[in-house]
Write a protein that holds these residues in place. Structure first.
Motif, PDB file in Angstrom:
ATOM      1  N   ASN A  88      -7.987  -3.236  16.529  1.00 26.34           N
ATOM      2  CA  ASN A  88      -7.251  -4.520  17.957  1.00 26.34           C
ATOM      3  C   ASN A  88      -7.333  -4.794  18.495  1.00 26.34           C
ATOM      4  O   ASN A  88      -8.718  -5.402  18.884  1.00 26.34           O
ATOM      5  CB  ASN A  88      -6.232  -2.548  18.518  1.00 26.34           C
ATOM      6  CG  ASN A  88      -5.786  -1.929  17.964  1.00 26.34           C
ATOM      7  OD1 ASN A  88      -4.578  -2.046  17.909  1.00 26.34           O
ATOM      8  ND2 ASN A  88      -6.433  -0.512  17.258  1.00 26.34           N
ATOM      9  N   PRO A  89      -6.851  -5.906  18.796  1.00 29.48           N
ATOM     10  CA  PRO A  89      -6.269  -7.030  19.435  1.00 29.48           C
ATOM     11  C   PRO A  89      -7.525  -7.215  21.192  1.00 29.48           C
ATOM     12  O   PRO A  89      -7.654  -5.616  21.629  1.00 29.48           O
ATOM     13  CB  PRO A  89      -5.885  -8.202  19.763  1.00 29.48           C
ATOM     14  CG  PRO A  89      -4.491  -7.466  19.803  1.00 29.48           C
ATOM     15  CD  PRO A  89      -5.007  -5.683  18.312  1.00 29.48           C
ATOM     16  N   GLY A  90      -8.969  -7.939  20.959  1.00 25.47           N
ATOM     17  CA  GLY A  90      -9.077  -7.336  22.487  1.00 25.47           C
ATOM     18  C   GLY A  90     -10.710  -6.246  22.258  1.00 25.47           C
ATOM     19  O   GLY A  90     -10.842  -6.190  23.695  1.00 25.47           O
ATOM     20  N   VAL A  91     -10.639  -5.672  21.308  1.00 25.91           N
ATOM     21  CA  VAL A  91     -11.561  -3.798  21.999  1.00 25.91           C
ATOM     22  C   VAL A  91     -12.436  -3.987  20.029  1.00 25.91           C
ATOM     23  O   VAL A  91     -11.894  -4.195  20.136  1.00 25.91           O
ATOM     24  CB  VAL A  91     -10.694  -2.869  22.109  1.00 25.91           C
ATOM     25  CG1 VAL A  91      -9.987  -3.022  23.525  1.00 25.91           C
ATOM     26  CG2 VAL A  91      -9.360  -2.447  21.088  1.00 25.91           C
ATOM     27  N   ASP A  92     -13.508  -2.815  21.032  1.00 20.68           N
ATOM     28  CA  ASP A  92     -13.888  -2.960  19.554  1.00 20.68           C
ATOM     29  C   ASP A  92     -13.907  -1.449  19.386  1.00 20.68           C
ATOM     30  O   ASP A  92     -13.821  -0.151  19.995  1.00 20.68           O
ATOM     31  CB  ASP A  92     -15.967  -2.764  19.658  1.00 20.68           C
ATOM     32  CG  ASP A  92     -16.422  -3.595  19.535  1.00 20.68           C
ATOM     33  OD1 ASP A  92     -15.506  -4.435  18.518  1.00 20.68           O
ATOM     34  OD2 ASP A  92     -17.699  -4.342  20.226  1.00 20.68           O
ATOM     35  N   ASP A  93     -12.836  -0.586  18.299  1.00 21.33           N
ATOM     36  CA  ASP A  93     -12.307   0.498  18.343  1.00 21.33           C
ATOM     37  C   ASP A  93     -13.307   1.040  17.790  1.00 21.33           C
ATOM     38  O   ASP A  93     -13.522   2.393  18.478  1.00 21.33           O
ATOM     39  CB  ASP A  93     -10.724   0.587  16.607  1.00 21.33           C
ATOM     40  CG  ASP A  93     -10.044  -0.493  17.575  1.00 21.33           C
ATOM     41  OD1 ASP A  93      -9.156   0.111  17.933  1.00 21.33           O
ATOM     42  OD2 ASP A  93     -10.251  -1.056  16.789  1.00 21.33           O
ATOM     43  N   PHE A  94     -14.535   1.056  17.415  1.00 29.00           N
ATOM     44  CA  PHE A  94     -15.151   1.796  17.142  1.00 29.00           C
ATOM     45  C   PHE A  94     -16.616   1.523  17.263  1.00 29.00           C
ATOM     46  O   PHE A  94     -16.735   0.165  15.713  1.00 29.00           O
ATOM     47  CB  PHE A  94     -15.219   3.241  16.135  1.00 29.00           C
ATOM     48  CG  PHE A  94     -16.611   4.070  16.050  1.00 29.00           C
ATOM     49  CD1 PHE A  94     -16.651   5.161  16.613  1.00 29.00           C
ATOM     50  CD2 PHE A  94     -17.631   3.807  15.165  1.00 29.00           C
ATOM     51  CE1 PHE A  94     -17.833   6.156  16.409  1.00 29.00           C
ATOM     52  CE2 PHE A  94     -18.798   4.677  15.397  1.00 29.00           C
ATOM     53  CZ  PHE A  94     -19.010   5.638  15.435  1.00 29.00           C
ATOM     54  N   VAL A  95     -17.572   1.401  17.838  1.00 30.51           N
ATOM     55  CA  VAL A  95     -18.934   0.285  17.319  1.00 30.51           C
ATOM     56  C   VAL A  95     -20.148   1.575  17.940  1.00 30.51           C
ATOM     57  O   VAL A  95     -20.485   2.711  19.116  1.00 30.51           O
ATOM     58  CB  VAL A  95     -19.037  -0.399  18.940  1.00 30.51           C
ATOM     59  CG1 VAL A  95     -18.537  -0.652  20.088  1.00 30.51           C
ATOM     60  CG2 VAL A  95     -20.019  -1.240  18.379  1.00 30.51           C
ATOM     61  N   GLY A 126     -19.842   2.955  21.408  1.00 27.46           N
ATOM     62  CA  GLY A 126     -19.173   2.971  22.565  1.00 27.46           C
ATOM     63  C   GLY A 126     -17.580   3.230  21.356  1.00 27.46           C
ATOM     64  O   GLY A 126     -16.679   2.785  20.154  1.00 27.46           O
ATOM     65  N   ILE A 127     -15.825   3.475  21.515  1.00 27.08           N
ATOM     66  CA  ILE A 127     -14.818   3.945  21.761  1.00 27.08           C
ATOM     67  C   ILE A 127     -13.680   3.390  22.228  1.00 27.08           C
ATOM     68  O   ILE A 127     -13.863   3.315  23.682  1.00 27.08           O
ATOM     69  CB  ILE A 127     -14.352   4.877  21.500  1.00 27.08           C
ATOM     70  CG1 ILE A 127     -15.691   6.137  20.649  1.00 27.08           C
ATOM     71  CG2 ILE A 127     -12.634   5.203  21.131  1.00 27.08           C
ATOM     72  CD1 ILE A 127     -14.885   7.800  20.329  1.00 27.08           C
ATOM     73  N   GLY A 128     -13.453   1.959  21.711  1.00 24.28           N
ATOM     74  CA  GLY A 128     -12.371   1.206  22.593  1.00 24.28           C
ATOM     75  C   GLY A 128     -12.681   0.089  23.898  1.00 24.28           C
ATOM     76  O   GLY A 128     -11.994   0.200  24.647  1.00 24.28           O
ATOM     77  N   VAL A 134     -13.029   4.418  26.381  1.00 24.60           N
ATOM     78  CA  VAL A 134     -11.863   4.389  27.299  1.00 24.60           C
ATOM     79  C   VAL A 134     -10.980   3.918  26.624  1.00 24.60           C
ATOM     80  O   VAL A 134      -9.805   3.993  26.082  1.00 24.60           O
ATOM     81  CB  VAL A 134     -12.432   1.841  27.074  1.00 24.60           C
ATOM     82  CG1 VAL A 134     -11.085   1.763  28.069  1.00 24.60           C
ATOM     83  CG2 VAL A 134     -13.766   1.494  27.451  1.00 24.60           C
ATOM     84  N   GLN A 135      -9.927   4.606  28.055  1.00 20.59           N
ATOM     85  CA  GLN A 135      -8.680   4.941  28.086  1.00 20.59           C
ATOM     86  C   GLN A 135      -7.966   4.080  27.592  1.00 20.59           C
ATOM     87  O   GLN A 135      -7.920   3.364  28.745  1.00 20.59           O
ATOM     88  CB  GLN A 135      -8.038   6.148  28.843  1.00 20.59           C
ATOM     89  CG  GLN A 135      -7.018   6.433  29.222  1.00 20.59           C
ATOM     90  CD  GLN A 135      -7.352   7.788  28.126  1.00 20.59           C
ATOM     91  OE1 GLN A 135      -7.000   7.684  27.290  1.00 20.59           O
ATOM     92  NE2 GLN A 135      -5.018   8.239  28.125  1.00 20.59           N
ATOM     93  N   ARG A 136      -6.692   4.231  26.664  1.00 15.03           N
ATOM     94  CA  ARG A 136      -5.919   3.450  26.687  1.00 15.03           C
ATOM     95  C   ARG A 136      -4.875   3.565  27.415  1.00 15.03           C
ATOM     96  O   ARG A 136      -4.565   5.196  27.106  1.00 15.03           O
ATOM     97  CB  ARG A 136      -5.697   3.094  24.424  1.00 15.03           C
ATOM     98  CG  ARG A 136      -6.491   2.508  23.585  1.00 15.03           C
ATOM     99  CD  ARG A 136      -6.440   2.247  22.500  1.00 15.03           C
ATOM    100  NE  ARG A 136      -5.501   1.629  22.319  1.00 15.03           N
ATOM    101  CZ  ARG A 136      -5.371   0.657  20.759  1.00 15.03           C
ATOM    102  NH1 ARG A 136      -6.207   1.173  19.985  1.00 15.03           N
ATOM    103  NH2 ARG A 136      -4.326   0.197  21.438  1.00 15.03           N
TER     104      ARG A 136
END
Length: 228
Positions: free
Chosen positions: A139-146, A154-156, A170-172
């Motif tokens: 998804n644009p602009g985020v690390d969905d999982f890192v 990190g998630i989102g 991070v809550q979407r």
């Protein structure tokens, strides 16, 4: 250098080597036993050293099949000195109509029931690294999982951002909840009272201490929510 006729079918070209595979797979025992390993090298800066192409459009033939019966070492070794590319690059050319739902960029099959083999293993044998260990971006602009080199996950989170906790979610806005547990959740006692969230983000910390449940808000004052 002799080349096993059942291993490579096709002709070698000057400079970079091109190997074209046939549709008939070599059966076990029909390989040529080399007196020394075969080596390919090229100084070309524009062509691949070896190109293998399977022209079949159906059936189960593969362009390359690597097997090993040696339990003491890896079946295949790969190393590189890249600065801005992956040592291994996998590109799946997909189908816009979604008809390739059963396909994947990477597929791992851990065969033999009861095996203790690990599916994916990442380590740093020469000491801790500073780059991310795992990065998933869709998804644009985020690390969905890192997973960072520090072990923080990190998630989102924003792309390239540092997770602010061991697990930072991070809550979407389009998701109903940041976390859903179908069952009980357990908080282990903390050794010491946690520091609070960064001042620019507000919020607070929910934690257990000596069996009691506490909330430490932006004022920095702990409030006991439930006794031990």
């Amino acid at each position: 250098m002799a080349v096993g006729r059942r291993v490579f079918l096709g002709a070698f070209t000057a400079g970079a080597v091109t190997v074209a595979t046939g549709t008939e797979a070599a059966a076990e025992g029909e390989y040529t036993d080399y007196a020394a390993p075969a080596n390919f090298w090229s100084t070309s800066t524009t062509a691949y050293t070896v190109t293998i192409n399977c022209a079949a459009t159906s059936g189960t033939a593969s362009a390359l099949n690597v097997t090993s019966q040696n339990p003491a070492t890896s079946a295949m070794n790969l190393s590189g000195t890249e600065t801005a590319r992956g040592t291994l690059k996998i590109s799946h050319v997909g189908y816009a109509d979604g008809s390739d739902a059963g396909a994947s960029g990477l597929s791992i099959d851990l065969k033999t029931q009861g095996t203790a083999a690990q599916g994916i293993f990442v380590t740093a044998t020469q000491g801790p690294t500073t780059g991310s260990l795992i990065v998933l971006r869709n998804n644009p602009g985020v690390d969905d999982f890192v997973v960072k080199g520090s072990g923080r996950t990190g998630i989102g989170v924003g792309r390239g951002d540092k997770p602010l906790a061991q697990l930072h979610v991070v809550q979407r806005s389009d998701a109903p909840a940041a976390l859903l547990l179908e069952g009980a959740a357990r908080l282990a006692d903390v050794d010491t009272e946690p520091t609070n969230a960064p001042a620019d983000r507000g919020g607070g910390s929910l934690y257990a201490q000596n069996g009691a449940l506490y909330w430490k808000g932006s004022s920095g004052v702990p409030t006991r929510l439930a006794p031990a």
